[in-house]
Design a protein around this motif. Structure first.
Motif, short mmCIF file in Angstrom:
data_model
loop_
_atom_site.label_atom_id
_atom_site.label_comp_id
_atom_site.label_asym_id
_atom_site.label_seq_id
_atom_site.Cartn_x
_atom_site.Cartn_y
_atom_site.Cartn_z
N LEU A 170 0.44 5.42 0.56
CA LEU A 170 -0.41 6.54 0.95
C LEU A 170 0.35 7.83 0.74
O LEU A 170 1.58 7.85 0.79
CB LEU A 170 -0.82 6.41 2.41
CG LEU A 170 -1.67 5.18 2.71
CD1 LEU A 170 -0.80 4.09 3.28
CD2 LEU A 170 -2.79 5.51 3.63
N ARG A 230 0.85 -1.19 0.00
CA ARG A 230 0.00 0.00 0.00
C ARG A 230 0.88 1.24 0.00
O ARG A 230 1.91 1.28 0.66
CB ARG A 230 -0.91 0.04 1.24
CG ARG A 230 -1.93 -1.06 1.26
CD ARG A 230 -3.00 -0.89 2.33
NE ARG A 230 -2.49 -0.53 3.65
CZ ARG A 230 -3.05 0.39 4.44
NH1 ARG A 230 -4.13 1.05 4.08
NH2 ARG A 230 -2.54 0.64 5.63
N GLU A 279 -3.93 9.56 2.22
CA GLU A 279 -4.84 9.20 1.13
C GLU A 279 -4.21 8.04 0.37
O GLU A 279 -3.09 8.14 -0.13
CB GLU A 279 -5.05 10.39 0.21
CG GLU A 279 -6.06 10.12 -0.88
CD GLU A 279 -6.34 11.34 -1.73
OE1 GLU A 279 -6.75 11.15 -2.88
OE2 GLU A 279 -6.15 12.48 -1.24
N GLN A 280 -4.94 6.93 0.29
CA GLN A 280 -4.40 5.75 -0.37
C GLN A 280 -4.28 5.97 -1.88
O GLN A 280 -5.24 6.36 -2.53
CB GLN A 280 -5.28 4.53 -0.09
CG GLN A 280 -4.69 3.24 -0.60
CD GLN A 280 -5.34 2.04 0.02
OE1 GLN A 280 -5.04 1.70 1.16
NE2 GLN A 280 -6.22 1.40 -0.73
N ARG A 281 -3.08 5.73 -2.42
CA ARG A 281 -2.80 5.89 -3.85
C ARG A 281 -2.62 4.56 -4.57
O ARG A 281 -2.71 4.51 -5.79
CB ARG A 281 -1.53 6.72 -4.04
CG ARG A 281 -1.61 8.12 -3.50
CD ARG A 281 -2.43 8.97 -4.40
NE ARG A 281 -2.38 10.36 -3.96
CZ ARG A 281 -3.35 11.20 -4.18
NH1 ARG A 281 -4.42 10.82 -4.83
NH2 ARG A 281 -3.25 12.44 -3.75
N CYS A 341 -2.88 0.05 -3.78
CA CYS A 341 -3.11 -1.09 -2.89
C CYS A 341 -3.25 -2.33 -3.76
O CYS A 341 -4.27 -2.51 -4.43
CB CYS A 341 -4.35 -0.87 -2.04
SG CYS A 341 -4.63 -2.20 -0.84
N THR A 398 -0.73 7.08 9.97
CA THR A 398 -0.94 6.48 8.65
C THR A 398 -2.39 6.66 8.19
O THR A 398 -2.64 6.93 7.02
CB THR A 398 -0.56 5.00 8.68
OG1 THR A 398 0.84 4.92 8.98
CG2 THR A 398 -0.82 4.31 7.37
N GLU A 399 -3.33 6.55 9.11
CA GLU A 399 -4.75 6.67 8.77
C GLU A 399 -5.09 8.03 8.16
O GLU A 399 -6.12 8.18 7.49
CB GLU A 399 -5.63 6.45 10.01
CG GLU A 399 -5.49 5.08 10.64
CD GLU A 399 -4.22 4.94 11.49
OE1 GLU A 399 -3.74 5.92 12.08
OE2 GLU A 399 -3.68 3.82 11.52
#
Length: 164
Positions: free
Chosen positions: A89, A87, A104-106, A108, A100-101
């Protein structure tokens, strides 16, 4: 799961792009600063996984933003099976040290952990061919991480029975 490739590419004096491809999925972590040891950090994260670790984390400074790469083994499904996820982010400020939360996930994608570690080793091997006798990459500004590279190489070697 598809073919895995990794590359460390020059983006400018003191800047690097890290490209990760798994099958048809691809991400380029662009304009990473030499203020973080992207080559060494990726090799050490791959080493953690190659040695059987459940996870690893690498953080990359984009001045001012941050890319955070998480490598995670998880047990999923019924029946349970081990899955390996990569993953990435993006966070707005490297030095804010945000959780980490907050990122924004880029990217996965799941893949074979050994294939990822092997792809990192291959990418680092290509860079090693560019290094001078002291391990320097003129355009990068940091020495090549020989110890981490050697440790990853050893971790990827076939298991050998112990003597004695």
């Amino acid at each position: 799961m598809g073919e895995v490739s990794v590359s460390f590419d020059r983006a400018g004096q003191g800047w690097m792009n890290l490209a990760i491809s798994i099958g048809d999925e691809r991400i380029v972590l662009d304009w990473i600063s030499y203020t973080t040891d992207v080559i060494g950090d990726v090799i050490r994260a791959a080493l953690q996984i190659a040695a059987g670790g459940m996870g690893a984390l690498a953080r990359f400074d984009r001045e001012p933003a941050e890319f955070r790469m998480l490598l995670e083994r998880r047990w999923e499904g019924v029946p349970q099976r081990e899955m390996f996820w990569i993953r990435v982010l993006e966070l707005p400020e490297f030095y804010a040290d945000a959780p980490t939360e907050a990122g924004e996930q880029r990217f996965c994608v799941n893949c074979d952990p050994s294939a990822f570690a092997t792809a990192v080793h291959l990418a680092a091997s290509r860079l090693l061919g560019e290094a001078d006798a002291q391990g320097g990459l003129e355009w990068w500004g940091l020495p090549f991480p020989f110890r981490a590279f050697s440790a990853l190489e050893a971790a990827l070697a076939e298991d050998r029975p112990q003597a004695g």
